[in-house]
Scaffold this motif. Structure first.
Motif, PDB file in Angstrom:
ATOM      1  N   LEU A 222       5.649   9.567  -7.144  1.00 36.99           N
ATOM      2  CA  LEU A 222       6.881   9.753  -7.921  1.00 36.99           C
ATOM      3  C   LEU A 222       6.591   9.882  -9.408  1.00 36.99           C
ATOM      4  CD1 LEU A 222       9.426   7.268  -6.293  1.00 36.99           C
ATOM      5  CD2 LEU A 222       9.521   9.767  -6.303  1.00 36.99           C
ATOM      6  N   GLY A 223       5.728   9.019  -9.923  1.00 36.45           N
ATOM      7  CA  GLY A 223       5.409   9.068 -11.347  1.00 36.45           C
ATOM      8  C   GLY A 223       4.799  10.384 -11.765  1.00 36.45           C
ATOM      9  N   ILE A 224       3.880  10.880 -10.958  1.00 41.90           N
ATOM     10  CA  ILE A 224       3.239  12.155 -11.293  1.00 41.90           C
ATOM     11  C   ILE A 224       4.212  13.315 -11.139  1.00 41.90           C
ATOM     12  CG2 ILE A 224       1.428  13.765 -10.559  1.00 41.90           C
ATOM     13  CD1 ILE A 224      -0.282  11.240  -9.943  1.00 41.90           C
ATOM     14  N   SER A 225       5.031  13.282 -10.090  1.00 44.28           N
ATOM     15  CA  SER A 225       5.963  14.400  -9.898  1.00 44.28           C
ATOM     16  C   SER A 225       7.101  14.392 -10.919  1.00 44.28           C
ATOM     17  CB  SER A 225       6.523  14.405  -8.476  1.00 44.28           C
ATOM     18  OG  SER A 225       7.358  13.289  -8.265  1.00 44.28           O
TER      19      SER A 225
ATOM     20  N   GLU B 184       4.037   3.034 -14.629  1.00 44.11           N
ATOM     21  CA  GLU B 184       3.992   1.883 -15.536  1.00 44.11           C
ATOM     22  C   GLU B 184       4.267   0.591 -14.778  1.00 44.11           C
ATOM     23  OE1 GLU B 184       6.293   2.277 -19.095  1.00 44.11           O
ATOM     24  OE2 GLU B 184       5.551   4.293 -19.468  1.00 44.11           O
ATOM     25  N   ALA B 185       5.220   0.615 -13.856  1.00 39.80           N
ATOM     26  CA  ALA B 185       5.510  -0.582 -13.059  1.00 39.80           C
ATOM     27  C   ALA B 185       4.296  -0.979 -12.232  1.00 39.80           C
ATOM     28  CB  ALA B 185       6.715  -0.330 -12.153  1.00 39.80           C
ATOM     29  N   LEU B 186       3.659   0.004 -11.641  1.00 35.10           N
ATOM     30  CA  LEU B 186       2.465  -0.261 -10.846  1.00 35.10           C
ATOM     31  C   LEU B 186       1.323  -0.785 -11.713  1.00 35.10           C
ATOM     32  CD1 LEU B 186       1.291  -0.031  -8.004  1.00 35.10           C
ATOM     33  CD2 LEU B 186       0.623   2.304  -8.572  1.00 35.10           C
ATOM     34  N   MET B 187       1.141  -0.183 -12.863  1.00 37.02           N
ATOM     35  CA  MET B 187       0.065  -0.607 -13.775  1.00 37.02           C
ATOM     36  C   MET B 187       0.277  -2.038 -14.254  1.00 37.02           C
ATOM     37  SD  MET B 187      -2.676   0.447 -15.067  1.00 37.02           S
ATOM     38  CE  MET B 187      -3.778   0.446 -16.437  1.00 37.02           C
TER      39      MET B 187
ATOM     40  N   VAL C 289       0.843  -1.203   0.000  1.00 34.97           N
ATOM     41  CA  VAL C 289       0.000   0.000   0.000  1.00 34.97           C
ATOM     42  C   VAL C 289       0.880   1.256   0.000  1.00 34.97           C
ATOM     43  CG1 VAL C 289      -1.668   1.319   1.375  1.00 34.97           C
ATOM     44  CG2 VAL C 289      -1.990  -1.145   1.041  1.00 34.97           C
ATOM     45  N   ALA C 290       1.901   1.275   0.839  1.00 33.63           N
ATOM     46  CA  ALA C 290       2.811   2.429   0.889  1.00 33.63           C
ATOM     47  C   ALA C 290       3.585   2.574  -0.421  1.00 33.63           C
ATOM     48  CB  ALA C 290       3.779   2.289   2.062  1.00 33.63           C
ATOM     49  N   LEU C 291       4.068   1.462  -0.963  1.00 36.80           N
ATOM     50  CA  LEU C 291       4.801   1.489  -2.223  1.00 36.80           C
ATOM     51  C   LEU C 291       3.927   1.995  -3.364  1.00 36.80           C
ATOM     52  CD1 LEU C 291       7.499   0.817  -3.579  1.00 36.80           C
ATOM     53  CD2 LEU C 291       6.650  -1.501  -3.944  1.00 36.80           C
ATOM     54  N   THR C 292       2.668   1.607  -3.362  1.00 39.18           N
ATOM     55  CA  THR C 292       1.734   2.087  -4.381  1.00 39.18           C
ATOM     56  C   THR C 292       1.598   3.603  -4.310  1.00 39.18           C
ATOM     57  OG1 THR C 292       0.499   0.012  -4.352  1.00 39.18           O
ATOM     58  CG2 THR C 292      -0.658   1.948  -5.191  1.00 39.18           C
ATOM     59  N   ALA C 293       1.404   4.130  -3.123  1.00 38.79           N
ATOM     60  CA  ALA C 293       1.278   5.583  -2.960  1.00 38.79           C
ATOM     61  C   ALA C 293       2.557   6.296  -3.388  1.00 38.79           C
ATOM     62  CB  ALA C 293       0.932   5.910  -1.512  1.00 38.79           C
ATOM     63  N   ILE C 294       3.690   5.736  -3.011  1.00 38.76           N
ATOM     64  CA  ILE C 294       4.984   6.343  -3.364  1.00 38.76           C
ATOM     65  C   ILE C 294       5.197   6.320  -4.870  1.00 38.76           C
ATOM     66  CG2 ILE C 294       7.491   6.022  -3.200  1.00 38.76           C
ATOM     67  CD1 ILE C 294       6.964   5.081  -0.263  1.00 38.76           C
ATOM     68  N   LEU C 295       4.907   5.183  -5.511  1.00 32.26           N
ATOM     69  CA  LEU C 295       5.102   5.081  -6.960  1.00 32.26           C
ATOM     70  C   LEU C 295       4.182   6.042  -7.715  1.00 32.26           C
ATOM     71  CD1 LEU C 295       5.568   1.243  -7.497  1.00 32.26           C
ATOM     72  CD2 LEU C 295       7.303   3.030  -7.644  1.00 32.26           C
TER      73      LEU C 295
ATOM     74  N   TYR D 292       7.106  12.864 -14.105  1.00 33.98           N
ATOM     75  CA  TYR D 292       6.717  12.925 -15.511  1.00 33.98           C
ATOM     76  C   TYR D 292       5.440  13.714 -15.764  1.00 33.98           C
ATOM     77  CZ  TYR D 292      10.228   9.304 -15.743  1.00 33.98           C
ATOM     78  OH  TYR D 292      11.412   8.609 -15.639  1.00 33.98           O
ATOM     79  N   GLY D 293       4.677  14.016 -14.708  1.00 29.32           N
ATOM     80  CA  GLY D 293       3.429  14.746 -14.896  1.00 29.32           C
ATOM     81  C   GLY D 293       2.419  13.895 -15.654  1.00 29.32           C
ATOM     82  N   TRP D 294       1.436  14.577 -16.204  1.00 26.65           N
ATOM     83  CA  TRP D 294       0.436  13.866 -16.999  1.00 26.65           C
ATOM     84  C   TRP D 294       0.065  14.738 -18.179  1.00 26.65           C
ATOM     85  CZ3 TRP D 294      -0.520   8.960 -16.993  1.00 26.65           C
ATOM     86  CH2 TRP D 294      -1.586   8.469 -17.713  1.00 26.65           C
ATOM     87  N   SER D 295       0.578  14.390 -19.347  1.00 32.71           N
ATOM     88  CA  SER D 295       0.292  15.127 -20.566  1.00 32.71           C
ATOM     89  C   SER D 295      -0.059  14.121 -21.657  1.00 32.71           C
ATOM     90  CB  SER D 295       1.515  15.952 -20.987  1.00 32.71           C
ATOM     91  OG  SER D 295       2.590  15.079 -21.310  1.00 32.71           O
ATOM     92  N   THR D 296      -0.408  14.622 -22.808  1.00 27.96           N
ATOM     93  CA  THR D 296      -0.737  13.739 -23.928  1.00 27.96           C
ATOM     94  C   THR D 296       0.478  12.898 -24.311  1.00 27.96           C
ATOM     95  OG1 THR D 296      -2.290  15.390 -24.724  1.00 27.96           O
ATOM     96  CG2 THR D 296      -1.656  13.678 -26.272  1.00 27.96           C
ATOM     97  N   GLU D 297       1.642  13.498 -24.288  1.00 30.40           N
ATOM     98  CA  GLU D 297       2.880  12.771 -24.619  1.00 30.40           C
ATOM     99  C   GLU D 297       3.131  11.635 -23.627  1.00 30.40           C
ATOM    100  OE1 GLU D 297       7.613  13.629 -24.251  1.00 30.40           O
ATOM    101  OE2 GLU D 297       6.373  15.251 -25.037  1.00 30.40           O
ATOM    102  N   VAL D 298       2.979  11.931 -22.351  1.00 31.12           N
ATOM    103  CA  VAL D 298       3.177  10.908 -21.317  1.00 31.12           C
ATOM    104  C   VAL D 298       2.131   9.812 -21.463  1.00 31.12           C
ATOM    105  CG1 VAL D 298       3.077  10.488 -18.821  1.00 31.12           C
ATOM    106  CG2 VAL D 298       4.293  12.475 -19.702  1.00 31.12           C
TER     107      VAL D 298
END
Length: 167
Positions: A27-30, A132-135, A18-24, A32-38
């Motif tokens: 980290l992923g959002i901070s 991606e690792a989480l997904m 659960v903690a690793l999921t929140a951290i991942l 790489y953000g979330w854009s069309t390219e990402v």
């Protein structure tokens, strides 16, 4: 220790996941953000994993999910529980218990999935994409676990009913 109370190790591993999921996710959002390219890279990378190195994990992780789902599905059938996702919506305590049971059961498989995807990303991309690792862990371990648990519960329920009827 009964079938209802998980071991201390299993509970600790669940909290780690659960903690690793929140951290991942953070980290992923901070990073790489979330854009069309990402978004486009994310889906092309996900489907690109089907071929290439480490494709055995597409068999290993669902198999591990099946092994985790077997005892839970059989226990559901013996106790007369409805399918995992169809738990009585009015009884919040039963929902939480069933969700907790699913988290405890999938914790090892999720850790396996995340670690395998980290190795894959290091070898192929030479970068780390946490979301991606989480997904991939969710797609290859968590979703198959719940599907297999439902199938096992149905088959075990049918078998137990036939056995009780003396057929």
């Amino acid at each position: 220790m009964t079938a209802k109370t998980p071991s201390m190790l299993a509970r600790a591993m669940t909290w780690v996941v659960v903690a690793l999921t929140a951290i991942l996710l953070a980290l992923g959002i901070s990073w790489y953000g979330w854009s069309t390219e990402v978004h486009n890279r994310f889906w092309s990378d996900i489907f690109g994993r089907i071929g290439g190195p480490m494709t055995f994990r597409f068999f290993l992780q669902p198999t591990m999910a099946l092994l985790a789902a077997l005892p839970d599905g059989i226990r559901d059938a013996r106790q007369g529980h409805s399918a995992f996702f169809w738990t009585n919506s009015g009884d919040v305590t039963q929902q939480r218990g069933r969700l907790r049971q699913g988290l405890v059961s999938t914790a090892r498989v999720v850790l396996l999935g995340i670690s395998m995807d980290v190795i894959y990303q290091h070898r192929v991309f030479e970068k780390f994409y946490p979301v991606e690792a989480l997904m991939m862990a969710v797609l290859l371990a968590v979703i198959p676990y719940f599907v297999f648990r439902w199938i096992v519960e149905r088959i075990a329920g049918w078998w137990l009913a036939r056995r009780r009827a003396g057929i």
